[in-house]
Design an enzyme around this catalytic site. Structure first.
Site, PDB file in Angstrom:
ATOM      1  CB  ALA A  69      -7.342   0.879 -37.154  1.00 62.42           C
ATOM      2  CB  CYS A  70     -10.831  -1.659 -39.660  1.00 62.38           C
ATOM      3  SG  CYS A  70      -9.649  -1.643 -41.253  1.00 62.38           S
ATOM      4  CB  SER A  71     -12.944  -0.537 -34.639  1.00 60.79           C
ATOM      5  OG  SER A  71     -12.838  -1.857 -35.224  1.00 60.79           O
TER       6      SER A  71
END
Length: 374
Positions: free
Chosen positions: A156-158
């Protein structure tokens, strides 16, 4: 003595098309009005929930976003479609994500003074990949003429920071001489443009970084990776359920529940203290105080989140020079946000300056790197 591991080059590709808040709101409000009119009877009987209207001011206040880049603009503002109209490519053509990944990769290689011969690992790490296999990273590797191996990562966003962690470990262990980390964030196909609370959040972009040993780095701007830190904690508050199992579930794979959705207030309330604690602990590992950090390249999801985290860390409002914001014109670009901030705001730092690169997002997941300008 083990040589230092460094980031020696970054790359950025952005689409030619962009959509302002005003354009997005005009289309959404027209869609919502049409929906409410077509379902008036069911809405009056309580069988269907009416669609609320939006405004550009609401979007900017809630997120700090003013506009976003989009891979394909056609279709998004069509109230009878409300999604991008992306041409289906044949299996013999380069895929959409591979194409944008290659643009960013070439930019990063040029900045690092590297050729494909200097790279032996390619990691494509992002929030979504447009297919399961063959890996996009292997497609990119082949198109660039890189020998070695490649793989995809989904965090995801990481995704970008977690991939940089893997690159750092491979260089430190001596299992790779050069790693190319690429984040082709093609997010707009997973946006529910019919949802007032999420239709404005994301934009498309691709970023890339070259990670190598300090012994081989010869670019103009080199940053030593002092350490990495990651944490994950399961949460249902940010989800995207689209996947191949929908075929067996006998459900609409493109239903609202299968597109991006979140409990925004819960995310804000829970992630902010997690991020503050994570970053503080990471800096303490190096006996560093927040005031000793020259630049904060934080995840670019929501300006209110960044402001709160920065204030908690510094006990004051940071300047835009200290903690640059790029989400106003890029929006939330999933894992690429902090990398965009780094790419656009790192050349002015001086030798010895400390910076912190950090992402936080679905999972929950938080990844950070403490780096120093060489």
């Amino acid at each position: 003595m083990t040589p230092s591991v460094v980031i020696s080059g970054t790359g950025l590709w952005k689409p030619a098309h962009s959509i302002s808040n005003e354009e997005l709101v005009e289309a959404y409000n027209a869609y919502a009005t049409q929906f409410n009119q077509q379902n008036l009877s069911a809405i009056e009987q309580g069988e269907v929930t009416s669609k609320p209207l939006s405004s550009a001011e609401f979007i900017e206040k809630a997120s700090g976003i003013k506009s976003r880049h989009v891979y394909v603009k056609e279709g998004i503002l069509d109230i009878n479609r409300m999604r991008p109209k992306i041409r289906l490519r044949s299996e013999d053509e380069l895929s959409d994500q591979a194409e944008i990944a290659i643009h960013a990769a070439k930019d990063a290689l040029k900045a690092a003074n590297k050729t494909p011969d200097d790279i032996d690992v390619v990691i494509v790490s992002c929030a979504y990949t447009q297919r399961s296999y063959p890996a996009l990273a292997i497609e990119v590797q082949g198109a660039l003429g890189i020998q070695g191996f490649a793989f995809d990562m989904l965090v995801a966003c990481s995704a970008a920071t977690f991939a940089l962690h893997r690159a750092y470990e491979m260089i430190a262990a001596g299992t790779a001489k050069g790693v190319l980390v690429i984040n082709p964030e093609l997010t707009t196909p997973q946006i529910n443009f019919c949802d007032r609370d999420s239709h404005f959040i994301f934009g498309d972009v691709a970023t890339a970084m070259v990670v190598e040993s300090a012994d081989t780095a010869d670019s103009e701007h080199v940053f030593e990776i002092l350490s990495t830190k990651a944490v994950t904690q399961y949460s249902n508050n940010i989800r995207s359920n689209f996947g191949y199992v929908s075929h067996a579930n006998d459900v609409d794979p493109f239903a609202a529940d299968n597109l991006f959705h979140q409990e925004g207030r819960k995310v804000f309330k829970e992630v902010c203290p997690m991020a503050v604690a994570h970053i503080s602990e990471h800096l303490q590992r190096h006996q560093l105080g927040a005031e000793e950090v020259s630049r904060w390249w934080l995840h670019q999801a929501n300006i209110n989140m960044n402001t709160l985290i920065s204030r908690k860390l510094l006990a004051r409002q940071p300047t835009l020079e200290e903690a640059p914001i790029v989400l106003d014109t890029f929006a939330n670009t999933a894992s690429a946000g902090s990398i965009i901030a780094f790419h656009l705001h790192h050349k002015d730092l001086h030798s010895g300056d400390i910076g912190l690169l950090c992402s936080f997002g679905a999972g929950y997941s938080i990844g950070s790197l403490v780096i120093k300008k060489q």
